[in-house]
Design an enzyme around this catalytic site. Sequence first.
Site, PDB file in Angstrom:
ATOM      1  N   GLY A   1     -36.268  -1.028  52.027  1.00  0.00           N
ATOM      2  CA  GLY A   1     -36.358  -0.135  53.191  1.00  0.00           C
ATOM      3  C   GLY A   1     -36.702   1.283  52.772  1.00  0.00           C
ATOM      4  O   GLY A   1     -37.474   1.978  53.452  1.00  0.00           O
TER       5      GLY A   1
ATOM      6  N   SER B   1     -29.071   9.183  58.681  1.00  0.00           N
ATOM      7  CA  SER B   1     -29.829   8.288  57.805  1.00  0.00           C
ATOM      8  C   SER B   1     -30.681   9.114  56.854  1.00  0.00           C
ATOM      9  O   SER B   1     -31.529   9.892  57.276  1.00  0.00           O
ATOM     10  CB  SER B   1     -30.718   7.367  58.641  1.00  0.00           C
ATOM     11  OG  SER B   1     -31.777   6.872  57.835  1.00  0.00           O
TER      12      SER B   1
ATOM     13  N   ARG C   1     -25.020  -7.245  57.664  1.00  0.00           N
ATOM     14  CA  ARG C   1     -23.860  -7.254  56.752  1.00  0.00           C
ATOM     15  C   ARG C   1     -22.541  -7.443  57.472  1.00  0.00           C
ATOM     16  O   ARG C   1     -21.539  -7.758  56.823  1.00  0.00           O
ATOM     17  CB  ARG C   1     -23.846  -5.973  55.896  1.00  0.00           C
ATOM     18  CG  ARG C   1     -24.907  -6.022  54.810  1.00  0.00           C
ATOM     19  CD  ARG C   1     -24.859  -4.848  53.854  1.00  0.00           C
ATOM     20  NE  ARG C   1     -25.884  -5.044  52.833  1.00  0.00           N
ATOM     21  CZ  ARG C   1     -26.420  -4.067  52.108  1.00  0.00           C
ATOM     22  NH1 ARG C   1     -26.028  -2.808  52.284  1.00  0.00           N
ATOM     23  NH2 ARG C   1     -27.327  -4.341  51.200  1.00  0.00           N
TER      24      ARG C   1
ATOM     25  N   GLN D   1     -32.883   7.911  54.927  1.00  0.00           N
ATOM     26  CA  GLN D   1     -34.269   7.416  54.931  1.00  0.00           C
ATOM     27  C   GLN D   1     -35.068   8.111  56.016  1.00  0.00           C
ATOM     28  O   GLN D   1     -36.217   8.501  55.802  1.00  0.00           O
ATOM     29  CB  GLN D   1     -34.286   5.892  55.099  1.00  0.00           C
ATOM     30  CG  GLN D   1     -33.693   5.194  53.888  1.00  0.00           C
ATOM     31  CD  GLN D   1     -33.699   3.687  53.993  1.00  0.00           C
ATOM     32  OE1 GLN D   1     -34.054   3.130  55.028  1.00  0.00           O
ATOM     33  NE2 GLN D   1     -33.294   3.019  52.935  1.00  0.00           N
TER      34      GLN D   1
ATOM     35  N   ARG E   1     -36.522  -5.338  59.943  1.00  0.00           N
ATOM     36  CA  ARG E   1     -35.718  -4.109  60.033  1.00  0.00           C
ATOM     37  C   ARG E   1     -36.414  -3.049  60.894  1.00  0.00           C
ATOM     38  O   ARG E   1     -37.632  -2.967  60.925  1.00  0.00           O
ATOM     39  CB  ARG E   1     -35.395  -3.605  58.623  1.00  0.00           C
ATOM     40  CG  ARG E   1     -34.528  -4.629  57.884  1.00  0.00           C
ATOM     41  CD  ARG E   1     -34.212  -4.220  56.483  1.00  0.00           C
ATOM     42  NE  ARG E   1     -33.411  -3.014  56.428  1.00  0.00           N
ATOM     43  CZ  ARG E   1     -33.094  -2.390  55.295  1.00  0.00           C
ATOM     44  NH1 ARG E   1     -33.521  -2.867  54.142  1.00  0.00           N
ATOM     45  NH2 ARG E   1     -32.363  -1.310  55.320  1.00  0.00           N
TER      46      ARG E   1
ATOM     47  N   ARG F   1     -26.316  -6.999  47.689  1.00  0.00           N
ATOM     48  CA  ARG F   1     -24.948  -6.447  47.641  1.00  0.00           C
ATOM     49  C   ARG F   1     -23.914  -7.479  48.085  1.00  0.00           C
ATOM     50  O   ARG F   1     -22.786  -7.479  47.619  1.00  0.00           O
ATOM     51  CB  ARG F   1     -24.858  -5.167  48.455  1.00  0.00           C
ATOM     52  CG  ARG F   1     -25.811  -4.085  47.929  1.00  0.00           C
ATOM     53  CD  ARG F   1     -25.410  -2.691  48.317  1.00  0.00           C
ATOM     54  NE  ARG F   1     -26.525  -1.772  48.183  1.00  0.00           N
ATOM     55  CZ  ARG F   1     -26.918  -1.205  47.034  1.00  0.00           C
ATOM     56  NH1 ARG F   1     -26.268  -1.462  45.919  1.00  0.00           N
ATOM     57  NH2 ARG F   1     -27.953  -0.390  46.999  1.00  0.00           N
TER      58      ARG F   1
ATOM     59  N   ASP G   1     -23.439   1.714  51.620  1.00  0.00           N
ATOM     60  CA  ASP G   1     -23.864   0.561  50.814  1.00  0.00           C
ATOM     61  C   ASP G   1     -22.692  -0.109  50.085  1.00  0.00           C
ATOM     62  O   ASP G   1     -22.853  -1.180  49.504  1.00  0.00           O
ATOM     63  CB  ASP G   1     -24.926   0.988  49.792  1.00  0.00           C
ATOM     64  CG  ASP G   1     -26.230   1.398  50.468  1.00  0.00           C
ATOM     65  OD1 ASP G   1     -26.457   0.988  51.622  1.00  0.00           O
ATOM     66  OD2 ASP G   1     -27.021   2.125  49.832  1.00  0.00           O
TER      67      ASP G   1
ATOM     68  N   SER H   1     -31.738   5.182  44.737  1.00  0.00           N
ATOM     69  CA  SER H   1     -32.277   6.204  45.640  1.00  0.00           C
ATOM     70  C   SER H   1     -33.013   7.287  44.851  1.00  0.00           C
ATOM     71  O   SER H   1     -34.096   7.732  45.245  1.00  0.00           O
ATOM     72  CB  SER H   1     -31.138   6.867  46.419  1.00  0.00           C
ATOM     73  OG  SER H   1     -30.559   5.959  47.312  1.00  0.00           O
TER      74      SER H   1
HETATM   75  C1  S3P Z   1     -30.950   5.100  51.240  1.00  0.00           C
HETATM   76  C2  S3P Z   1     -30.322   5.434  52.412  1.00  0.00           C
HETATM   77  C3  S3P Z   1     -29.390   4.546  53.115  1.00  0.00           C
HETATM   78  C4  S3P Z   1     -28.918   3.410  52.213  1.00  0.00           C
HETATM   79  C5  S3P Z   1     -30.048   2.787  51.459  1.00  0.00           C
HETATM   80  C6  S3P Z   1     -30.725   3.815  50.572  1.00  0.00           C
HETATM   81  C7  S3P Z   1     -31.870   6.065  50.621  1.00  0.00           C
HETATM   82  O1  S3P Z   1     -30.049   3.988  54.237  1.00  0.00           O
HETATM   83  O2  S3P Z   1     -28.242   2.441  52.949  1.00  0.00           O
HETATM   84  O3  S3P Z   1     -29.587   1.729  50.661  1.00  0.00           O
HETATM   85  O4  S3P Z   1     -32.230   5.917  49.425  1.00  0.00           O
HETATM   86  O5  S3P Z   1     -32.272   7.018  51.311  1.00  0.00           O
HETATM   87  P1  S3P Z   1     -30.146   4.755  55.652  1.00  0.00           P
HETATM   88  O6  S3P Z   1     -30.908   5.990  55.441  1.00  0.00           O
HETATM   89  O7  S3P Z   1     -30.877   3.809  56.560  1.00  0.00           O
HETATM   90  O8  S3P Z   1     -28.742   4.989  56.096  1.00  0.00           O
END
Ligand code: S3P
Length: 431
Positions: free
Chosen positions: A92, A165, A345, A167, A120, A387, A314, A22
């Site tokens: 993602g 989230s 998952r 993200q 997704r 994972r 995760d 991240s």
């Molecule tokens: C992440 C946020 C998480 C996580 C992903 C990395 C990030 O996802 O599961 O592996 O780097 O911001 P979500 O924001 O969809 O929960």
Amino acid sequence: MIIITSPPEHFSGEMDVPGDKSITHRALMLGSIARGVTEVRGFLDAEDCRSTMGCLSTLGATINVRGRRLFVHGKGGQLQAPNAELDAGNSGTTARLLAGILAGSHFESKITGDSSLQQRPMKRIVEPLKAMGAEIEGAAGGDKLPLTIKGKNLKAVHYKSPRASAQVKSAVLLAALYAKGETVFEEPYQSRDHTELMLKHFGAHLIAEAGLVKIKGRQTLQGKQVLVPGDISTAAFFMVAAAILPGSEVLLKNVGVNPTRTGIIDVLKEMGAHLEIENPRKWGMEPVGNIRVKGGRPLKGVEVRGEIIPRLIDEIPILAVAAAVAEGETIIGDASELRVKESDRISDLACQLSRLDIAISEKEDGFVIRGGKPLKGAEVDSCGDHRIAMALAVAGLVARGETAVNAAEVVAISFPGFMQSLRSLCSKKHH
Ligand code: S3P
């Protein structure tokens, strides 16, 4: 294919955990839109971060890798119109965070990804970015890649996200940098806050509290040196391996222990595992520590739901392996987000873990594992999910007989050296 002929005689030693995924993505992105040069030390060199590098290079950023460091020559606000599609691969984070930047960039671009990423959901970022003024079109009524984004003059929004989230939060915060006025982002529980911390590190002004961020637009970022801590999500596979193998002792060095990420440590301790954080310190804005794990303690089942879920989202595949070894029932709830990760998952774990004779039952928003019976080696499949591949390999360490994980090359998404590291700890003897 990964083959584990179990169990190892000893599982012990020290390990440098690869850089946080991240944080590496964020250093690359913020570095690319900042003024000046950003030096990133200890970055994660794995496929997902290579996808981010590729997209940013197509957008005109210059990124040079020199050993364990990389240098990003920032474009000072505006990236360049791309002459090709932006391929986020399996990542993602790449697709969603980049969309935030592209929403405020004055050109048209197209983001795509591999077959998993194309399935997704993207509506979660498309909605707020459109509300800010971007024009976005995508497959499945705008919910799926490829997304075509026309960047515009954005306006600030007050966005209440229905889910925790990082993200989604990060996409909105990155777009907010280009918007007129103050953007407010709210989420039901706090998700990881690396974007907020790194924005501050790059000189942006923002107010961040649990579940709430306020940021004024039209701020410029200044390139900085970033030290990337080890990824706790990668360390988790080794924490659980050490916790479930009697007689083991492992020291995982320089791991990021940001409290928005340490749910796995809290839960493993609650299960009865021996874990300690040694030498806690800060690398820039990010907390770091060495994690020592001693094996052999009996583990017991726990219930995991609610606010803690985003703090260990995760780590749930590997937590399922600890649950299989623990006495009693482990319940994972409020985790329906697991269905839209690199794989589903919930159903994929239920299918693969049951092949190892683990008693797991699938629920809409999680699963229940009745642990404590011996695991049986079997042929299993990664389901295209890095994972799940690593979790199955760790399960193989305690299973009777041989475990073969098919399509295990996907570990390269986040940790190309996974098997070498696992083997090196298996082979070291006690002194
Ligand atoms: C992440 C946020 C998480 C996580 C992903 C990395 C990030 O996802 O599961 O592996 O780097 O911001 P979500 O924001 O969809 O929960």
